[in-house]
Design a protein around this motif. Sequence first.
Motif, PDB file in Angstrom:
ATOM      1  N   GLU A  84       0.850  -1.191   0.000  1.00 43.39           N
ATOM      2  CA  GLU A  84       0.000   0.000   0.000  1.00 43.39           C
ATOM      3  C   GLU A  84       0.886   1.241   0.000  1.00 43.39           C
ATOM      4  OE1 GLU A  84      -3.281   2.241   2.884  1.00 43.39           O
ATOM      5  OE2 GLU A  84      -2.433   0.292   3.443  1.00 43.39           O
ATOM      6  N   LEU A  85       0.558   2.224  -0.835  1.00 46.33           N
ATOM      7  CA  LEU A  85       1.301   3.472  -0.914  1.00 46.33           C
ATOM      8  C   LEU A  85       0.947   4.329   0.300  1.00 46.33           C
ATOM      9  CD1 LEU A  85       3.235   5.297  -2.508  1.00 46.33           C
ATOM     10  CD2 LEU A  85       1.230   6.231  -3.723  1.00 46.33           C
ATOM     11  N   LEU A  86       1.930   4.505   1.170  1.00 45.33           N
ATOM     12  CA  LEU A  86       1.679   5.246   2.387  1.00 45.33           C
ATOM     13  C   LEU A  86       1.905   6.751   2.216  1.00 45.33           C
ATOM     14  CD1 LEU A  86       3.497   2.823   4.896  1.00 45.33           C
ATOM     15  CD2 LEU A  86       1.065   2.906   4.307  1.00 45.33           C
ATOM     16  N   ALA A  87       2.901   7.120   1.402  1.00 40.45           N
ATOM     17  CA  ALA A  87       3.189   8.550   1.200  1.00 40.45           C
ATOM     18  C   ALA A  87       3.967   8.702  -0.112  1.00 40.45           C
ATOM     19  CB  ALA A  87       4.008   9.109   2.359  1.00 40.45           C
ATOM     20  N   THR A  88       3.796   9.864  -0.737  1.00 40.20           N
ATOM     21  CA  THR A  88       4.531  10.187  -1.964  1.00 40.20           C
ATOM     22  C   THR A  88       4.703  11.694  -2.064  1.00 40.20           C
ATOM     23  OG1 THR A  88       4.545  10.041  -4.377  1.00 40.20           O
ATOM     24  CG2 THR A  88       2.398  10.200  -3.320  1.00 40.20           C
ATOM     25  N   SER A  89       5.827  12.112  -2.629  1.00 41.61           N
ATOM     26  CA  SER A  89       6.062  13.550  -2.776  1.00 41.61           C
ATOM     27  C   SER A  89       5.442  14.110  -4.057  1.00 41.61           C
ATOM     28  CB  SER A  89       7.565  13.836  -2.775  1.00 41.61           C
ATOM     29  OG  SER A  89       8.196  13.150  -3.858  1.00 41.61           O
ATOM     30  N   TRP A  90       4.912  13.231  -4.917  1.00 40.29           N
ATOM     31  CA  TRP A  90       4.206  13.704  -6.136  1.00 40.29           C
ATOM     32  C   TRP A  90       3.139  12.680  -6.486  1.00 40.29           C
ATOM     33  CZ3 TRP A  90       5.544  14.059 -11.930  1.00 40.29           C
ATOM     34  CH2 TRP A  90       4.910  15.183 -12.503  1.00 40.29           C
ATOM     35  N   PRO A  91       1.945  12.841  -5.971  1.00 44.27           N
ATOM     36  CA  PRO A  91       0.887  11.834  -6.121  1.00 44.27           C
ATOM     37  C   PRO A  91       0.474  11.577  -7.562  1.00 44.27           C
ATOM     38  CG  PRO A  91       0.357  13.407  -4.367  1.00 44.27           C
ATOM     39  CD  PRO A  91       1.528  13.968  -5.093  1.00 44.27           C
ATOM     40  N   SER A  92       0.680  12.534  -8.483  1.00 43.72           N
ATOM     41  CA  SER A  92       0.201  12.355  -9.863  1.00 43.72           C
ATOM     42  C   SER A  92       1.068  11.394 -10.684  1.00 43.72           C
ATOM     43  CB  SER A  92       0.150  13.712 -10.572  1.00 43.72           C
ATOM     44  OG  SER A  92       1.441  14.306 -10.612  1.00 43.72           O
ATOM     45  N   LEU A  93       2.200  10.965 -10.161  1.00 47.11           N
ATOM     46  CA  LEU A  93       3.062  10.054 -10.907  1.00 47.11           C
ATOM     47  C   LEU A  93       2.542   8.625 -10.742  1.00 47.11           C
ATOM     48  CD1 LEU A  93       5.604   9.585 -12.586  1.00 47.11           C
ATOM     49  CD2 LEU A  93       6.868   9.306 -10.430  1.00 47.11           C
ATOM     50  N   ALA A  94       2.232   8.002 -11.888  1.00 53.11           N
ATOM     51  CA  ALA A  94       1.641   6.661 -11.883  1.00 53.11           C
ATOM     52  C   ALA A  94       2.717   5.592 -12.039  1.00 53.11           C
ATOM     53  CB  ALA A  94       0.610   6.549 -13.000  1.00 53.11           C
ATOM     54  N   GLY A 115      16.736  -2.621  -6.119  1.00 51.57           N
ATOM     55  CA  GLY A 115      17.709  -2.155  -7.106  1.00 51.57           C
ATOM     56  C   GLY A 115      17.121  -1.123  -8.052  1.00 51.57           C
ATOM     57  N   LEU A 116      17.853  -0.938  -9.155  1.00 50.63           N
ATOM     58  CA  LEU A 116      17.486   0.085 -10.132  1.00 50.63           C
ATOM     59  C   LEU A 116      16.561  -0.491 -11.187  1.00 50.63           C
ATOM     60  CD1 LEU A 116      20.993   1.709 -10.540  1.00 50.63           C
ATOM     61  CD2 LEU A 116      18.981   2.847  -9.595  1.00 50.63           C
ATOM     62  N   HIS A 117      15.586   0.312 -11.605  1.00 53.72           N
ATOM     63  CA  HIS A 117      14.623  -0.081 -12.627  1.00 53.72           C
ATOM     64  C   HIS A 117      14.361   1.126 -13.533  1.00 53.72           C
ATOM     65  CE1 HIS A 117      13.658  -3.685 -10.194  1.00 53.72           C
ATOM     66  NE2 HIS A 117      13.773  -2.843  -9.155  1.00 53.72           N
ATOM     67  N   VAL A 118      14.032   0.827 -14.760  1.00 56.17           N
ATOM     68  CA  VAL A 118      13.641   1.882 -15.722  1.00 56.17           C
ATOM     69  C   VAL A 118      12.201   1.616 -16.115  1.00 56.17           C
ATOM     70  CG1 VAL A 118      14.065   2.935 -17.965  1.00 56.17           C
ATOM     71  CG2 VAL A 118      15.992   2.175 -16.568  1.00 56.17           C
ATOM     72  N   VAL A 119      11.365   2.608 -15.902  1.00 52.76           N
ATOM     73  CA  VAL A 119       9.935   2.491 -16.187  1.00 52.76           C
ATOM     74  C   VAL A 119       9.582   3.492 -17.284  1.00 52.76           C
ATOM     75  CG1 VAL A 119       7.607   2.676 -15.252  1.00 52.76           C
ATOM     76  CG2 VAL A 119       9.470   1.793 -13.818  1.00 52.76           C
ATOM     77  N   ARG A 120       8.978   2.993 -18.358  1.00 51.88           N
ATOM     78  CA  ARG A 120       8.548   3.857 -19.457  1.00 51.88           C
ATOM     79  C   ARG A 120       7.038   3.980 -19.435  1.00 51.88           C
ATOM     80  NH1 ARG A 120      12.413   5.052 -23.110  1.00 51.88           N
ATOM     81  NH2 ARG A 120      14.355   3.822 -23.057  1.00 51.88           N
ATOM     82  N   LEU A 121       6.583   5.228 -19.316  1.00 54.41           N
ATOM     83  CA  LEU A 121       5.150   5.502 -19.349  1.00 54.41           C
ATOM     84  C   LEU A 121       4.711   6.031 -20.714  1.00 54.41           C
ATOM     85  CD1 LEU A 121       4.718   7.198 -15.847  1.00 54.41           C
ATOM     86  CD2 LEU A 121       4.514   4.781 -16.468  1.00 54.41           C
ATOM     87  N   GLY A 122       5.662   6.194 -21.642  1.00 51.20           N
ATOM     88  CA  GLY A 122       5.355   6.706 -22.979  1.00 51.20           C
ATOM     89  C   GLY A 122       6.618   6.690 -23.828  1.00 51.20           C
ATOM     90  N   PRO A 123       6.470   7.059 -25.100  1.00 51.39           N
ATOM     91  CA  PRO A 123       7.626   6.976 -26.004  1.00 51.39           C
ATOM     92  C   PRO A 123       8.643   8.111 -25.835  1.00 51.39           C
ATOM     93  CG  PRO A 123       5.705   7.803 -27.178  1.00 51.39           C
ATOM     94  CD  PRO A 123       5.229   7.461 -25.805  1.00 51.39           C
ATOM     95  N   GLU A 124       8.265   9.219 -25.208  1.00 45.97           N
ATOM     96  CA  GLU A 124       9.152  10.367 -25.089  1.00 45.97           C
ATOM     97  C   GLU A 124      10.135  10.186 -23.939  1.00 45.97           C
ATOM     98  OE1 GLU A 124       9.126  12.693 -27.274  1.00 45.97           O
ATOM     99  OE2 GLU A 124       7.321  12.024 -28.328  1.00 45.97           O
ATOM    100  N   ASP A 125      11.261  10.939 -24.036  1.00 42.74           N
ATOM    101  CA  ASP A 125      12.271  10.855 -22.978  1.00 42.74           C
ATOM    102  C   ASP A 125      11.724  11.310 -21.633  1.00 42.74           C
ATOM    103  OD1 ASP A 125      14.246   9.789 -24.507  1.00 42.74           O
ATOM    104  OD2 ASP A 125      15.286  11.684 -24.906  1.00 42.74           O
ATOM    105  N   HIS A 126      10.882  12.357 -21.621  1.00 42.14           N
ATOM    106  CA  HIS A 126      10.379  12.853 -20.340  1.00 42.14           C
ATOM    107  C   HIS A 126       9.344  11.917 -19.728  1.00 42.14           C
ATOM    108  CE1 HIS A 126       7.272  14.386 -23.158  1.00 42.14           C
ATOM    109  NE2 HIS A 126       6.450  14.267 -22.114  1.00 42.14           N
ATOM    110  N   GLU A 127       8.968  10.872 -20.471  1.00 43.33           N
ATOM    111  CA  GLU A 127       8.043   9.880 -19.926  1.00 43.33           C
ATOM    112  C   GLU A 127       8.786   8.625 -19.449  1.00 43.33           C
ATOM    113  OE1 GLU A 127       3.960  10.452 -22.377  1.00 43.33           O
ATOM    114  OE2 GLU A 127       5.666   9.786 -23.587  1.00 43.33           O
ATOM    115  N   THR A 128      10.106   8.741 -19.386  1.00 41.91           N
ATOM    116  CA  THR A 128      10.932   7.640 -18.866  1.00 41.91           C
ATOM    117  C   THR A 128      11.375   8.004 -17.456  1.00 41.91           C
ATOM    118  OG1 THR A 128      11.721   7.123 -21.098  1.00 41.91           O
ATOM    119  CG2 THR A 128      13.007   6.273 -19.242  1.00 41.91           C
ATOM    120  N   TRP A 129      11.297   7.024 -16.526  1.00 43.69           N
ATOM    121  CA  TRP A 129      11.626   7.273 -15.120  1.00 43.69           C
ATOM    122  C   TRP A 129      12.609   6.222 -14.641  1.00 43.69           C
ATOM    123  CZ3 TRP A 129       9.561  11.681 -13.134  1.00 43.69           C
ATOM    124  CH2 TRP A 129       8.503  12.246 -13.854  1.00 43.69           C
ATOM    125  N   ARG A 130      13.592   6.725 -13.906  1.00 42.82           N
ATOM    126  CA  ARG A 130      14.576   5.841 -13.286  1.00 42.82           C
ATOM    127  C   ARG A 130      14.156   5.657 -11.813  1.00 42.82           C
ATOM    128  NH1 ARG A 130      19.060   4.997 -15.965  1.00 42.82           N
ATOM    129  NH2 ARG A 130      20.284   4.656 -14.056  1.00 42.82           N
TER     130      ARG A 130
END
Length: 459
Positions: A95-105, A113-128
């Motif tokens: 369960e998500l207890l707290a987040t500093s930016w709730p709109s990030l899905a 460890g480290l993971h790369v999550v892509r929410l879209g094709p653009e660079d700004h939609e890639t999250w480390r």
Amino acid sequence: MSTGTGTRRWYSPGSLRNKLLLWLVLVHVLAAIGVAWFTYTSYDRLIVTFKDDQMQTLADSYASNENVPVLKPGDRQGIYHRGAFIVQIWSAQGELLATSWPSLAVGRQPGEGLHVVRLGPEDHETWRVYSTGPVADGGRFSVQVIQNGGFVRALVERRALQSAAPIALLLPLSLAVLWLVVWTSSRKLRSVALDVAAKDERSLSELSVSHVPDEIAPLVEAFNSLLGRLRQAFAAQRRFVQDAAHELRTPIAALGLQLDNMRAEVPGERAAEHYTQLKGGVTRAQHLIEQLLRMSHQESHAPREPAVPLDVASVLRDSIAQLMVIADRRRIDIGFDGEMNATVNAPPAELRSIFGNLIDNALRHSPEGSVVDVRLHAVDGQPVVDVVDNGPGIPPEALERAFDRFYRVPGTAAEGSGLGLAIAQMAAQRNGMRIVLDNRTDASGAVLGLVARVHLRAA
């Protein structure tokens, strides 16, 4: 690309300078590309590793707390443009207890460890994402620290560009220096080539090796050795001609005097005819010897007469007067038309040699009873002298060879040795003048005679 005669193309595949510049430019461009790629990969590895370590340190710091920490809310400007970290606190049950930016899905990652999550094709939609992983203790919590992948990529590119900028600025400067060095070296080679092109049988001095590259100096020295051998060969040839002419001059002159002395003793008409032919042969031999001596003197390196201002019309009248004997003997009407006054700077003997040989040539090749005209006039504002005869002319294919020594047009019946035009041309060139031969024709194309034009000023 220019293909006209006398023009040079901007690029020539056979040019050593162009090949050298091409390969140097290619090497420098490839080196710049290699340096840029190395800089980019180095900064990519350095910055990504640094940011990953930051995320891991921050995640471990939050995970060490016993209570759920209070998180400061993030903003879009800070996250996307300043690379602010987003922190998520997850319970053992997912369960998500707290987040500093709730709109990030971005959901909880399955492992540590480290993971790369892509929410879209653009660079700004890639999250480390760095995750501390699930916890077994229900009283504990796991932490995920997230950073925008587009910001990291932009940061790597910006740092790499800043590091490569001096190299990019140095590249055109380096190429300019290379071009200047190659151009300077090739200019020295062109200077040597011009010096070589200016050489003729009268100027066979050695080329200077003081300003040529060391790699070219052996070639220039070898050429200087060849010039030395040519000087010796020409000198031997001139000595032979001079010695032969001098040795023949006295006996031929003595033979002419003996013939003159025995003229009164020649009996009979047939013997007189043979005597006339013999006398003509001796006279031609004397003329040939004089021409050989004159040519040998022109080719020698002996000091010339000083050039003085000469009135062209006066010299022409003197030349005509000296040749009036030949004109009278052949019943040729020789006239002079001076439409202008002209003065040239030349040694008197050489200017008389030019006009005398041309007029003598016209008198010898014109039929008996014809006309030879000598005209001084202007063409395109420059003074010229025309010697016009009524002879057979010169075939077009033989005009280029007319100035060759001892060359006589096939089928020519006139007396001569083939040296007059060569002597006149040599004297003209020595004094910056030019002689042009051209046939006179009528409307039907029939040859009426020859025009020998002397351009008194170098074209």
